[in-house]
Design a protein around this motif. Structure first.
Motif, PDB file in Angstrom:
ATOM      1  N   ALA A 239       0.810  -1.214   0.000  1.00 35.18           N
ATOM      2  CA  ALA A 239       0.000   0.000   0.000  1.00 35.18           C
ATOM      3  C   ALA A 239       0.847   1.269   0.000  1.00 35.18           C
ATOM      4  O   ALA A 239       0.546   2.228  -0.723  1.00 35.18           O
ATOM      5  N   SER A 240       1.931   1.298   0.793  1.00 40.05           N
ATOM      6  CA  SER A 240       2.704   2.540   0.887  1.00 40.05           C
ATOM      7  C   SER A 240       3.375   2.856  -0.450  1.00 40.05           C
ATOM      8  O   SER A 240       3.467   4.016  -0.851  1.00 40.05           O
ATOM      9  N   PHE A 245       3.494   5.693  -5.953  1.00 38.55           N
ATOM     10  CA  PHE A 245       3.391   5.667  -7.424  1.00 38.55           C
ATOM     11  C   PHE A 245       2.204   6.499  -7.902  1.00 38.55           C
ATOM     12  O   PHE A 245       2.265   7.152  -8.937  1.00 38.55           O
ATOM     13  N   GLY A 246       1.125   6.511  -7.131  1.00 32.43           N
ATOM     14  CA  GLY A 246      -0.028   7.321  -7.499  1.00 32.43           C
ATOM     15  C   GLY A 246       0.256   8.813  -7.367  1.00 32.43           C
ATOM     16  O   GLY A 246      -0.162   9.624  -8.193  1.00 32.43           O
ATOM     17  N   LYS A 247       1.021   9.162  -6.338  1.00 30.94           N
ATOM     18  CA  LYS A 247       1.318  10.577  -6.054  1.00 30.94           C
ATOM     19  C   LYS A 247       2.112  11.240  -7.182  1.00 30.94           C
ATOM     20  O   LYS A 247       2.133  12.470  -7.301  1.00 30.94           O
ATOM     21  N   THR A 282       6.251   3.122  10.890  1.00 41.10           N
ATOM     22  CA  THR A 282       6.771   3.685   9.648  1.00 41.10           C
ATOM     23  C   THR A 282       7.182   2.562   8.686  1.00 41.10           C
ATOM     24  O   THR A 282       6.981   1.385   8.965  1.00 41.10           O
ATOM     25  N   ARG A 283       7.797   2.963   7.568  1.00 34.89           N
ATOM     26  CA  ARG A 283       8.222   1.978   6.565  1.00 34.89           C
ATOM     27  C   ARG A 283       9.175   0.940   7.177  1.00 34.89           C
ATOM     28  O   ARG A 283       9.114  -0.230   6.838  1.00 34.89           O
ATOM     29  N   ALA A 284      10.041   1.375   8.118  1.00 35.46           N
ATOM     30  CA  ALA A 284      10.946   0.409   8.760  1.00 35.46           C
ATOM     31  C   ALA A 284      10.133  -0.708   9.408  1.00 35.46           C
ATOM     32  O   ALA A 284      10.469  -1.886   9.276  1.00 35.46           O
ATOM     33  N   ASN A 285       9.038  -0.347  10.076  1.00 39.72           N
ATOM     34  CA  ASN A 285       8.209  -1.378  10.721  1.00 39.72           C
ATOM     35  C   ASN A 285       7.572  -2.289   9.673  1.00 39.72           C
ATOM     36  O   ASN A 285       7.507  -3.504   9.860  1.00 39.72           O
TER      37      ASN A 285
END
Ligand code: NAD
Ligand code: G6P
Ligand code: MN
Length: 440
Positions: A239-240, A245-247, A282-285
């Motif tokens: 999802a992240s 990519f959408g942004k 966060t992404r790390a998690n």
């Protein structure tokens, strides 16, 4: 064809098994006689190393394999060093991301204060690898994709200008793969691209097929609506990353002449990024709970079973750019690739001493950067600010200067004020005391 000897530095990386699978897939193009893993965390590397030993014994017994924490064994008699280390590993990445978020600032692996903190850790680690290579295999080349690549590249430009090190990133490759999908092409290699910028900070300004047909109009129309999400995107994509990519659609709207690298969202929309971030997860998690668990779990299973026959290890297909790069050097293929190199006039109206990411023809003598000419003011302004940040970080590391580091963080487009910058620097300094040089 010559058989090559390769060491993977950062053998305990979550990417190592996928890269080994990719190397096995490419043995005809790039034959390997010896493969070694090197890491400074023996316990972490052992899991990946033991699993890969079993895998290699089953699928390519002719390759001599070992894993080690001894630099002399690792770096002797090698042709290529493939480097993907993460100094401080995921626990430090987590702090890089979470500390800035406490102050309402972007928390990201390579952008903003988090990337700066990571840079202060990475420079020493990568320089150490360069030293080992030069000591034990002076004719070897290092293909480096350890992050933050922009800061690491500026440090090596300054501190070891003659080292045989090539800094490369897979983000443009990943986005070009998406572009090819959007256009209905078999492969990104059917496109010839003109791209310029810094690492994680750049723009495509022309994309043609090999017949010279302009592919930009169709891509622009798609990106204006959907960003880099192809109509055929598999639903399971993380999802992240989907959001990123959408942004690209909103980034693109700022300059419809070019197509953007997705990382520009952190500089152009920092407020929205922070709004969409969870400061406690966060992404790390996500990576710790996702990729790390999965890769290490699979490796442990291979070890338990004593076989990799049914293993679900995937070929990291898009990492084949590493083989393209090694072949370009070894076989003088003159392949056109995006590399992070000293500008030296390639971007005409930009600092000749900046490390820029631009197309190069790669042969046995190294990369020959292609001319870019002049770039527009919008891009030039943003790049100038970001290059100054990256140079200040390297100044701070070399001189042990707190002031320079504070300036770097204050200057980052992701940071709203020098007061906030100081709070973030102070907290990052506290937690990085085992990794950063002492700052005065
Ligand atoms: P990871 O933590 O799983 O693996 C990194 C390994 O490096 C660990 O096993 C760690 O012990 C080892 N290490 C740390 N410091 C070291 C040192 N000084 N000497 C030797 N080994 C050391 O991390 P990961 O998520 O697999 O990522 C690895 C690296 O690759 C990161 O820097 C990441 O940012 C980078 N990366 C770059 C690209 C790119 O395109 N440039 C793409 C993907 C990943
Ligand atoms: C892209 C970038 C890399 C970065 C990676 C992060 O591939 O080019 O430089 O390391 O993304 O991925 P992760 O899954 O670890 O967040
Ligand atoms: Mn990258």
């Amino acid at each position: 064809m010559k058989q090559f000897s390769v060491v993977i530095a950062g053998g305990g990386s979550t990417f190592t098994p996928g890269i080994v699978m990719m190397l096995l897939d490419n043995l005809e193009r790039f034959p390997i006689r010896t493969l070694k893993f090197y890491d400074n965390d023996g316990a972490r590397q052992e899991v990946i190393g033991e699993a890969c030993k079993i895998l290699l014994r089953e699928r390519a017994p002719q390759i001599e394999f070992c894993y080690t924490t001894d630099p002399q064994i690792a770096f002797s008699d090698v042709d290529f060093v493939m480097a993907h280390i993460r100094v401080g590993k995921y626990p430090m990445r987590e702090l890089d991301e979470k500390i800035p978020l406490k102050y309402g600032v972007v928390g990201q692996e390579t952008c903003g204060p988090g990337g700066i903190a990571y840079g202060m850790r990475s420079i020493g680690g990568v320089l150490e690898l360069v030293d080992y290579m030069e000591r034990y295999s002076p004719d070897a080349w290092m293909l480096n994709y350890s992050n933050p690549a922009a800061i690491v590249a500026e440090a090596t430009r300054r501190l070891c200008p003659n080292a045989r090190i090539l800094n490369i990133c897979d983000m443009p490759i990943g986005i070009e793969g998406r572009m090819a999908q959007i256009l209905g092409l078999e492969s990104r290699k059917e496109m010839e691209v003109s791209y310029y910028g810094l690492n994680h900070f750049g723009w495509w300004r022309a994309i043609r097929d090999h017949q010279g047909n302009d592919l930009m109009p169709r891509l622009r129309a798609h990106v204006a609506e959907h960003g880099y999400i192809p109509m055929t995107e598999a639903a399971h994509h993380e999802a992240s990353w989907c959001e990123t990519f959408g942004k690209a659609r909103d980034i693109y709207a700022l300059d419809p002449e070019t197509l953007p690298n997705t990382y520009l969202k952190y500089y152009l929309f920092p407020d929205e990024v922070v709004e969409h971030s969870d400061p406690h997860y966060t992404r790390a998690n996500e990576v710790i709970d996702g990729r790390e668990k999965q890769v290490f779990g699979q490796c442990r299973q291979i070890i338990e079973r004593g076989s990799a026959q049914d293993a679900e290890l995937e070929v990291d297909e898009h990492a084949s750019y590493i083989v393209d790069l090694a072949r370009a050097i070894a076989l003088n293929t003159k392949e056109r690739m995006l590399l992070i190199v000293p500008n030296k006039g390639a971007i005409h109206n930009f600092d000749p001493d900046a490390m820029v990411e631009i197309p190069c023809l790669v042969g046995s003598g190294g990369p020959e950067p292609l001319q870019i000419g002049d770039i527009p003011n919008f891009q030039k302004g943003m790049m100038g600010q970001q290059v100054a940040v990256e140079k200040l970080v390297v100044d701070a590391w070399i001189e042990g200067s707190y002031q320079k580091l504070w300036q770097a963080v204050s200057l980052s487009k992701t940071v709203p004020s020098a007061t906030v910058a100081k709070c973030i620097v102070d907290e990052l300094q506290q937690v990085n005391r085992d990794y950063w040089p002492e700052l005065n």
